[in-house]
Design a protein around this motif. Structure first.
Motif, PDB file in Angstrom:
ATOM      1  N   ASP A  47      -0.652  -9.337  -5.663  1.00 32.74           N
ATOM      2  CA  ASP A  47       0.643  -9.090  -6.290  1.00 32.74           C
ATOM      3  C   ASP A  47       0.759  -7.707  -6.913  1.00 32.74           C
ATOM      4  N   ARG A  48      -0.305  -6.918  -6.862  1.00 32.40           N
ATOM      5  CA  ARG A  48      -0.264  -5.581  -7.462  1.00 32.40           C
ATOM      6  C   ARG A  48      -0.493  -4.533  -6.371  1.00 32.40           C
ATOM      7  N   PRO A  49       0.152  -3.375  -6.500  1.00 34.87           N
ATOM      8  CA  PRO A  49       0.081  -2.375  -5.431  1.00 34.87           C
ATOM      9  C   PRO A  49      -1.290  -1.707  -5.327  1.00 34.87           C
ATOM     10  N   VAL A  50      -1.557  -1.212  -4.126  1.00 37.04           N
ATOM     11  CA  VAL A  50      -2.761  -0.429  -3.845  1.00 37.04           C
ATOM     12  C   VAL A  50      -2.328   0.994  -3.508  1.00 37.04           C
ATOM     13  N   THR A  51      -2.982   1.965  -4.101  1.00 37.51           N
ATOM     14  CA  THR A  51      -2.660   3.365  -3.816  1.00 37.51           C
ATOM     15  C   THR A  51      -3.882   4.074  -3.259  1.00 37.51           C
ATOM     16  N   ILE A  52      -3.649   4.933  -2.280  1.00 36.29           N
ATOM     17  CA  ILE A  52      -4.696   5.764  -1.679  1.00 36.29           C
ATOM     18  C   ILE A  52      -4.215   7.205  -1.716  1.00 36.29           C
ATOM     19  N   THR A  53      -5.000   8.078  -2.291  1.00 36.21           N
ATOM     20  CA  THR A  53      -4.620   9.484  -2.411  1.00 36.21           C
ATOM     21  C   THR A  53      -5.760  10.364  -1.918  1.00 36.21           C
ATOM     22  N   LEU A  54      -5.473  11.182  -0.932  1.00 34.15           N
ATOM     23  CA  LEU A  54      -6.424  12.173  -0.423  1.00 34.15           C
ATOM     24  C   LEU A  54      -5.872  13.548  -0.751  1.00 34.15           C
ATOM     25  N   SER A  55      -6.607  14.328  -1.510  1.00 37.64           N
ATOM     26  CA  SER A  55      -6.133  15.654  -1.902  1.00 37.64           C
ATOM     27  C   SER A  55      -7.217  16.686  -1.661  1.00 37.64           C
ATOM     28  N   ARG A  56      -6.795  17.866  -1.272  1.00 41.91           N
ATOM     29  CA  ARG A  56      -7.709  18.975  -1.032  1.00 41.91           C
ATOM     30  C   ARG A  56      -7.286  20.145  -1.907  1.00 41.91           C
ATOM     31  N   GLU A  57      -8.205  20.589  -2.735  1.00 39.04           N
ATOM     32  CA  GLU A  57      -7.949  21.735  -3.602  1.00 39.04           C
ATOM     33  C   GLU A  57      -8.733  22.930  -3.072  1.00 39.04           C
ATOM     34  N   ALA A  58      -8.788  23.976  -3.865  1.00 42.17           N
ATOM     35  CA  ALA A  58      -9.436  25.207  -3.404  1.00 42.17           C
ATOM     36  C   ALA A  58     -10.907  24.992  -3.100  1.00 42.17           C
ATOM     37  N   ASN A  59     -11.626  24.304  -3.990  1.00 44.04           N
ATOM     38  CA  ASN A  59     -13.072  24.154  -3.830  1.00 44.04           C
ATOM     39  C   ASN A  59     -13.528  22.702  -3.802  1.00 44.04           C
ATOM     40  N   LYS A  60     -12.590  21.759  -3.736  1.00 42.25           N
ATOM     41  CA  LYS A  60     -12.984  20.359  -3.849  1.00 42.25           C
ATOM     42  C   LYS A  60     -11.970  19.474  -3.142  1.00 42.25           C
ATOM     43  N   ALA A  61     -12.467  18.413  -2.541  1.00 45.34           N
ATOM     44  CA  ALA A  61     -11.617  17.374  -1.958  1.00 45.34           C
ATOM     45  C   ALA A  61     -11.857  16.084  -2.723  1.00 45.34           C
ATOM     46  N   ARG A  62     -10.783  15.331  -2.943  1.00 48.15           N
ATOM     47  CA  ARG A  62     -10.892  14.118  -3.743  1.00 48.15           C
ATOM     48  C   ARG A  62     -10.187  12.963  -3.028  1.00 48.15           C
ATOM     49  N   LEU A  63     -10.836  11.811  -3.054  1.00 48.06           N
ATOM     50  CA  LEU A  63     -10.280  10.584  -2.482  1.00 48.06           C
ATOM     51  C   LEU A  63     -10.247   9.535  -3.583  1.00 48.06           C
ATOM     52  N   VAL A  64      -9.055   9.031  -3.887  1.00 53.84           N
ATOM     53  CA  VAL A  64      -8.877   8.098  -5.000  1.00 53.84           C
ATOM     54  C   VAL A  64      -8.156   6.854  -4.488  1.00 53.84           C
ATOM     55  N   VAL A  65      -8.713   5.683  -4.826  1.00 57.06           N
ATOM     56  CA  VAL A  65      -8.102   4.400  -4.500  1.00 57.06           C
ATOM     57  C   VAL A  65      -7.967   3.595  -5.784  1.00 57.06           C
ATOM     58  N   THR A  66      -6.776   3.055  -6.026  1.00 58.59           N
ATOM     59  CA  THR A  66      -6.538   2.208  -7.190  1.00 58.59           C
ATOM     60  C   THR A  66      -5.994   0.863  -6.727  1.00 58.59           C
ATOM     61  N   VAL A  72       0.838  -1.196   0.000  1.00 61.06           N
ATOM     62  CA  VAL A  72       0.000   0.000   0.000  1.00 61.06           C
ATOM     63  C   VAL A  72       0.875   1.249   0.000  1.00 61.06           C
ATOM     64  N   THR A  73       0.524   2.179  -0.854  1.00 57.34           N
ATOM     65  CA  THR A  73       1.144   3.500  -0.869  1.00 57.34           C
ATOM     66  C   THR A  73       0.043   4.538  -0.710  1.00 57.34           C
ATOM     67  N   TYR A  74       0.212   5.439   0.242  1.00 57.66           N
ATOM     68  CA  TYR A  74      -0.803   6.474   0.440  1.00 57.66           C
ATOM     69  C   TYR A  74      -0.136   7.838   0.568  1.00 57.66           C
ATOM     70  N   GLN A  75      -0.874   8.859   0.194  1.00 55.70           N
ATOM     71  CA  GLN A  75      -0.398  10.224   0.347  1.00 55.70           C
ATOM     72  C   GLN A  75      -1.582  11.153   0.589  1.00 55.70           C
ATOM     73  N   CYS A  76      -1.324  12.206   1.358  1.00 54.39           N
ATOM     74  CA  CYS A  76      -2.347  13.196   1.686  1.00 54.39           C
ATOM     75  C   CYS A  76      -1.828  14.567   1.269  1.00 54.39           C
ATOM     76  N   LYS A  77      -2.588  15.252   0.466  1.00 55.09           N
ATOM     77  CA  LYS A  77      -2.187  16.557  -0.039  1.00 55.09           C
ATOM     78  C   LYS A  77      -3.149  17.619   0.478  1.00 55.09           C
ATOM     79  N   GLY A  78      -2.654  18.834   0.635  1.00 54.28           N
ATOM     80  CA  GLY A  78      -3.497  19.916   1.121  1.00 54.28           C
ATOM     81  C   GLY A  78      -3.376  20.086   2.616  1.00 54.28           C
ATOM     82  N   ASP A  79      -4.165  21.050   3.164  1.00 60.49           N
ATOM     83  CA  ASP A  79      -4.048  21.384   4.582  1.00 60.49           C
ATOM     84  C   ASP A  79      -4.770  20.400   5.491  1.00 60.49           C
ATOM     85  N   GLY A  80      -5.605  19.507   4.936  1.00 60.60           N
ATOM     86  CA  GLY A  80      -6.219  18.458   5.739  1.00 60.60           C
ATOM     87  C   GLY A  80      -7.315  18.918   6.679  1.00 60.60           C
TER      88      GLY A  80
END
Length: 352
Positions: A273-292, A237-245
């Motif tokens: 056998d394949r990686p999992v990614t979790i990305t939490l990002s916060r932009e000016a007017n929208k927050a997005r949560l993406v899992v692959t 698993v690889t995860y990252q959080c972007k923005g002020d949270g």
């Protein structure tokens, strides 16, 4: 105010200004500020046309600071320098006695205030340690009893859902029970983490009071908890959080539950056998949560009720959010987004 008897000359005014500046440094730098003030006092006594009575008030403040910022023994030794500096060069005993009287009137109140502050600090520390002990005991009991029971429920429901001897409808129900138990276990783990974290480890990012009682929760902690759960299940698993949270309570709660459902889908369908990614990002007017994740058709036999994606869409719609899914070259992508410009209250009002 400071004492200026007679016509003040330039030297007297300079000394008064220097003593005031030096006094203002003592609360921030007690040792260097006190040594500087004593140096000024000795120089003043050696300077003609600058009477010691000019700094009676500043001496009183200085002695009070000694009692406040130093242990009583050290403060008493430093305070004795003032009358001794008067006696040694010139020998006016009455002036030295007056300085001793001034010290007794100001040093003791400062020492008493210091003692009170130390006692209060000790009481607060003791209460904090007791609360920490209580929180840790509660967390242990909940982990040993409730978390264990939930884990067993989820595992038994998982096995029953994979048992082909049960009817398909029953297996779907077992899969739904397993999903609900996993959600509850995830929420319980977040609570246990909060209980086990002491006050010194918490940051403004974890919990910040804003406005009329709104609370910003640590959604990033939820991402880390899900990543830990998936890693413990054997995924890379690889995860990252972007923005002020910073999110409102409702936004954090909904995104946390949507992420839990996404992770449940990973456990049901992803390829180890394949990686999992979790990305939490916060932009000016929208927050997005993406899992692959990669999709496997052989590693998992758990049936799906088909309600997971629908449930996530319904949760997100309550705050104006949306859910998108995509299959690309054997990789499954799930993306949840919520608007940040529109408050949850406005969404509810518009729906009604």
């Amino acid at each position: 105010m400071l004492t200026l008897i007679g016509s003040p000359n330039t030297d007297r005014l300079i000394f008064l200004l220097l003593t005031v500046i030096t006094l203002s440094l003592i609360p921030a730098y007690p040792i260097s500020g006190s040594l500087s003030y004593l140096t000024l006092w000795i120089v003043l006594l050696q300077t003609p046309h600058v009477p010691a009575s000019d700094v009676v008030v500043t001496n009183a403040v200085f002695l009070f600071y000694l009692g406040l910022f130093f242990p009583f023994g050290i403060a008493l030794i430093i305070a004795l320098i003032i009358p001794l500096a008067v006696v040694i060069p010139t020998g006016p005993i009455p002036d030295a006695i007056s300085q001793l009287f001034l010290a007794s009137c100001t040093l003791l109140p400062g020492a008493m205030l210091r003692r009170t502050e130390v006692t209060l600090h000790q009481e607060v520390s003791a209460a904090t340690e007791q609360l920490t002990s209580i929180r840790e005991e509660i967390a242990r009991e909940m982990h040993d009893l409730v978390a264990y029971s939930m884990s067993q429920t989820a595992l038994r429901a998982q096995r029953a859902a994979a048992d082909s001897s049960y009817p398909v409808a029953a297996r779907h129900e077992f899969a739904a029970i397993e999903s609900t138990a996993a959600d509850s276990l995830h929420e319980l783990r977040l609570v246990l983490r909060a209980l086990r974290n002491n006050d010194n480890e918490r940051t403004d990012r974890a919990r910040i009071t804003t406005g009329l009682g709104a609370v910003v929760l640590d959604l990033e902690e939820s991402v880390r908890a899900v990543a830990d759960d998936l890693s413990a299940s054997g995924y890379s698993v690889t995860y990252q959080c972007k923005g002020d949270g910073r999110y409102t309570r409702l936004q954090a709660a909904i995104l946390s539950r949507v992420l839990r459902e996404m992770s449940s889908n990973v456990l049901r369908h992803a390829d180890y056998d394949r990686p999992v990614t979790i990305t939490l990002s916060r932009e000016a007017n929208k927050a997005r949560l993406v899992v692959t994740n990669g999709v496997s058709s052989s590693h998992h036999n758990l049936p799906s009720s088909g309600m997971g994606i629908l449930g996530m869409k319904e949760r997100l719609s309550t705050i104006g959010g949306s859910l998108n899914t995509l299959m690309d070259n054997g990789t499954w992508l799930t993306s949840a987004s919520i608007p940040l410009s529109q408050s949850p209250t406005q969404v509810i009002v518009n729906k009604s």
